[in-house]
Write an enzyme that holds these catalytic residues in place. Structure first.
Site, PDB file in Angstrom:
ATOM      1  N   HIS A  83     -34.680  -0.250   9.180  1.00  0.00           N
ATOM      2  CA  HIS A  83     -35.191   0.152  10.490  1.00  0.00           C
ATOM      3  C   HIS A  83     -36.723   0.177  10.441  1.00  0.00           C
ATOM      4  O   HIS A  83     -37.316   0.482   9.396  1.00  0.00           O
ATOM      5  CB  HIS A  83     -34.682   1.544  10.856  1.00  0.00           C
ATOM      6  CG  HIS A  83     -33.208   1.608  11.112  1.00  0.00           C
ATOM      7  ND1 HIS A  83     -32.623   2.656  11.772  1.00  0.00           N
ATOM      8  CD2 HIS A  83     -32.201   0.749  10.798  1.00  0.00           C
ATOM      9  CE1 HIS A  83     -31.321   2.448  11.863  1.00  0.00           C
ATOM     10  NE2 HIS A  83     -31.041   1.288  11.265  1.00  0.00           N
TER      11      HIS A  83
ATOM     12  N   GLU B  12     -38.901   2.241  11.540  1.00  0.00           N
ATOM     13  CA  GLU B  12     -39.500   3.531  11.170  1.00  0.00           C
ATOM     14  C   GLU B  12     -39.488   3.738   9.658  1.00  0.00           C
ATOM     15  O   GLU B  12     -40.505   4.120   9.065  1.00  0.00           O
ATOM     16  CB  GLU B  12     -38.731   4.684  11.845  1.00  0.00           C
ATOM     17  CG  GLU B  12     -38.724   4.633  13.348  1.00  0.00           C
ATOM     18  CD  GLU B  12     -37.545   3.872  13.953  1.00  0.00           C
ATOM     19  OE1 GLU B  12     -37.269   4.087  15.139  1.00  0.00           O
ATOM     20  OE2 GLU B  12     -36.914   3.059  13.247  1.00  0.00           O
TER      21      GLU B  12
ATOM     22  N   CYS C 223     -33.350   7.353  14.880  1.00  0.00           N
ATOM     23  CA  CYS C 223     -31.954   7.707  14.617  1.00  0.00           C
ATOM     24  C   CYS C 223     -31.960   8.845  13.582  1.00  0.00           C
ATOM     25  O   CYS C 223     -33.005   9.153  12.986  1.00  0.00           O
ATOM     26  CB  CYS C 223     -31.202   6.489  14.089  1.00  0.00           C
ATOM     27  SG  CYS C 223     -31.673   6.009  12.411  1.00  0.00           S
TER      28      CYS C 223
END
Length: 169
Positions: free
Chosen positions: A65, A67, A95
């Protein structure tokens, strides 16, 4: 500007459009490469430390991801796992996995655009397509941070409209 209080200590996180614009640019790069359009930037003070675009599809990795990748890059740059004076800008609400990584990295704050509810709504409206499923776990990053030992400041809905435009089939 959003003011948050933690343990009788007033802290202020003032998001800046230039950093979210860079996260959006990273998301657009991911989209052009055939991945989920999510971008992230780590800043300290007024300086970009690292940036990343989502690579889940390209790397066939459930943890790639944007991030998490941006946090990993910043940790390598500083040679430390803790980034207490850094802020994560991301086009989509982190998430639970990415929010947990923000906690483990001891980030000062998170600024995000589109909400987890926006992703879930998009997925329901576009069930016919299978390429971009936008799977979600309905736990907000704010909820996760409240249950954490670390106090991560959060500003949500920042440039939300621009970030919602990143969804695609």
């Amino acid at each position: 500007m959003k003011t948050l209080k933690h343990k009788n200590k007033k802290t202020i996180l003032e998001p800046k459009k230039k950093f979210m614009r860079e996260a959006i640019r990273q998301a657009e790069l991911a989209k052009r490469a055939g991945d989920y359009a999510v971008g992230a930037v780590i800043i300290r003070g007024d300086k970009v430390i690292s940036m990343a675009s989502n690579r889940s599809k390209r790397d066939e990795s459930p943890i790639a991801h944007a991030e998490t990748l941006a946090i990993l890059k910043a940790s390598k740059i500083f040679g430390k796992r803790h980034l207490p004076n850094c802020v994560l800008y991301t086009t989509h609400e982190p998430c639970p996995m990415c929010a947990a990584v923000a906690v483990w990295a001891r980030l000062k704050g998170v600024v995000y655009g589109a909400r987890v509810e926006d992703m879930a709504s998009y997925r329901v409206k576009n069930l016919h397509q299978k390429k971009y499923l936008w799977r979600t776990i309905d736990i907000s990053c704010k909820e996760l941070f409240k249950k954490s030992t670390e106090k991560v400041e959060v500003v949500g809905d920042f440039m939300r409209r621009e970030c919602i435009k990143l969804f695609h089939c």
